[in-house]
Design an enzyme around this catalytic site. Structure first.
Site, short mmCIF file in Angstrom:
data_model
loop_
_atom_site.label_atom_id
_atom_site.label_comp_id
_atom_site.label_asym_id
_atom_site.label_seq_id
_atom_site.Cartn_x
_atom_site.Cartn_y
_atom_site.Cartn_z
CD GLN A 23 -1.19 -0.30 3.70
OE1 GLN A 23 -1.52 0.63 4.41
NE2 GLN A 23 -1.63 -1.55 3.87
CG HIS A 52 4.10 1.06 3.73
ND1 HIS A 52 3.67 2.23 3.15
CD2 HIS A 52 3.19 0.75 4.70
CE1 HIS A 52 2.55 2.62 3.73
NE2 HIS A 52 2.22 1.74 4.67
CG HIS A 97 -0.65 5.79 3.60
ND1 HIS A 97 -1.76 4.98 3.57
CD2 HIS A 97 0.21 5.20 4.46
CE1 HIS A 97 -1.58 3.96 4.38
NE2 HIS A 97 -0.39 4.07 4.93
NE ARG A 151 -6.47 -2.29 1.27
CZ ARG A 151 -7.35 -1.40 1.67
NH1 ARG A 151 -7.97 -0.63 0.78
NH2 ARG A 151 -7.61 -1.24 2.96
CD GLU A 172 1.46 4.01 8.09
OE1 GLU A 172 1.92 2.85 8.02
OE2 GLU A 172 0.27 4.29 7.87
#
Length: 422
Positions: free
Chosen positions: A98, A272, A100, A291, A135
């Protein structure tokens, strides 16, 4: 200060034992993938109100007085919502490959899909909200992951080793391997990695068939060294997702192993996949995920290709900083959050809570005592709390008479105090 109860997400990849063992509570009997600690509207924590013993969803509580709960700086920068989400994450199986989006991509994509009339929970929706999702993850056990593109030359070495594995079965390597090697010869590394990635993600059944041939050759007894970790990962991913393009895409990515206490951060565009392990994950409060494989869920290839950063990167490790006040801080280059690790021996001096705006605290060993000029709260293993910005300053103490060490984690924003920012 409010004690909070948190929502456990039961995704199929979750461990059935790790979170329960960490927090000292009974197992649920099913997968326990993520414990969400925060005010994300999909699964907000629930605050216990000391005034009358009632309960309130944390997002609703904050909405009643954002400046009191979040602080004026946080509201000015991020709006009237808690800007971060903390999780305890326990992966027994690989998560999807995936990426972001950036903040600009998230805002544009969310507006576009709303204009198209896509339902908020539509399976073909890419953007669940208008926020980005940088994140970090701090390993609590040995933690395995894929993270960002490795240098093209390294990817070529691995694929050349794969081609040589076919000598063991006296067969020719599929044409796909030669094509990928040619892609990676591009003098522009990012362009070469993009071509290789796009060839795999868009190859359909032909890629699936060639992936099966590659895995069969690797299982034939051909030596995996010196790429044992990378090739063993591809083999194991194929067991879970036979023929998936993510199996060979994994060979283009950095394969990392974190020891307990090590952390890595993931900016927008970083491809990642978490493979296995238990950790504390912190992110901007968003659920936007595009994804790229290792999943039965929707994969939007054109949007994925617009979102990925194809430049090779060193693994973005995040070292702890120790302040003059003995605060152990993990500070990624994002304003939405920072993580504090608080370890206290019996009888130790208190540690000041690093707090800029609101904070959440979770205890994973022993007992701690939080105290401020406005109130106090004791938390035992498995307990957690939400601290309003107005509660600061807060000190974290070991509980008097405790015989073992305490370990807690706290998350607040990454904003500097107004005076420090000028």
């Amino acid at each position: 200060m409010y004690e909070i109860d948190n929502v456990l997400r039961d995704y199929a990849w979750g461990s059935t034992t790790a979170i329960a063992a960490l927090l000292g509570r009974p197992e649920s009997g099913g997968p326990e993938a993520e414990l969400w600690i925060g005010a994300h509207p999909d699964s907000p924590s629930v605050a216990r109100l000391p005034e009358d013993g009632s309960a309130a969803a944390l997002d609703a509580l904050i909405a009643g007085d954002p400046e009191h709960f979040l602080g004026a700086d946080s509201v000015a920068r991020f709006g009237p919502r808690l800007p971060f989400l903390a999780k305890i994450l326990a992966a027994a199986q690989p998560l999807s490959l995936q990426v972001h989006p950036s903040l600009e991509q998230a805002r544009a994509g969310f507006a576009r899909e709303n204009a198209e009339g896509l339902a908020p929970d539509a399976p073909n929706r890419n953007y669940r909200d208008d926020n980005h999702k940088p994140e970090m993850i701090l390993a609590l056990t040995p933690f395995e992951a894929l993270c960002g593109f490795r240098p093209a030359a390294q990817a070529r070495e691995i694929l050349q080793h794969v081609a040589a594995a076919f000598d063991a079965v006296e067969g020719a390597a599929p044409a796909l391997i030669s094509a990928l090697l040619a892609d990676l010869e591009d003098t522009n590394e990012g362009a070469g990695l993009r071509k290789a990635f796009e060839r795999l993600i868009s190859g359909g059944e032909a890629v699936s068939e060639d992936t099966a041939l590659v895995v069969a050759a690797l299982l034939s007894g051909a030596p995996l060294a010196p790429f044992d970790a990378e090739l063993s990962t591809a083999i194991s991913l194929n067991e879970k997702y036979p023929g998936d393009p993510g199996v060979l895409i994994s060979l283009l990515l950095n394969r990392i192993s974190l020891e307990p206490g090590e952390a890595v951060y993931l900016p927008a565009g970083n491809v990642h996949a978490y493979l296995h392990g238990l950790g504390v994950e912190v992110m901007a409060s968003s659920d936007n995920v595009l994804r790229g494989g290792l999943t039965p869920k929707f994969v939007d290839v054109p949007e994925l290709l617009r979102t990925i950063d194809f430049q090779p990167v060193a693994v973005p490790m995040l070292d702890a900083e120790l302040t003059v006040m003995d605060q152990e801080l993990f500070r990624p280059p994002f304003e939405e959050f920072q993580l504090q690790r608080i370890e206290l021996a019996p009888g130790a001096a208190p540690v000041p809570l690093a707090q800029s705006g609101a904070a959440v605290v979770i205890v994973v060993a022993g007992d701690v005592y939080l105290d401020s000029p406005k109130g106090d709260l004791q938390l035992s293993r498995g307990g957690s709390a939400f601290l309003a910005a107005a509660e600061a300053p807060v000190n974290v103490h070991p509980v008097a008479g405790s015989t073992g060490p305490a370990l807690a984690f706290a998350v607040t924003t990454g904003l500097r105090p107004s005076a420090a920012r000028g």
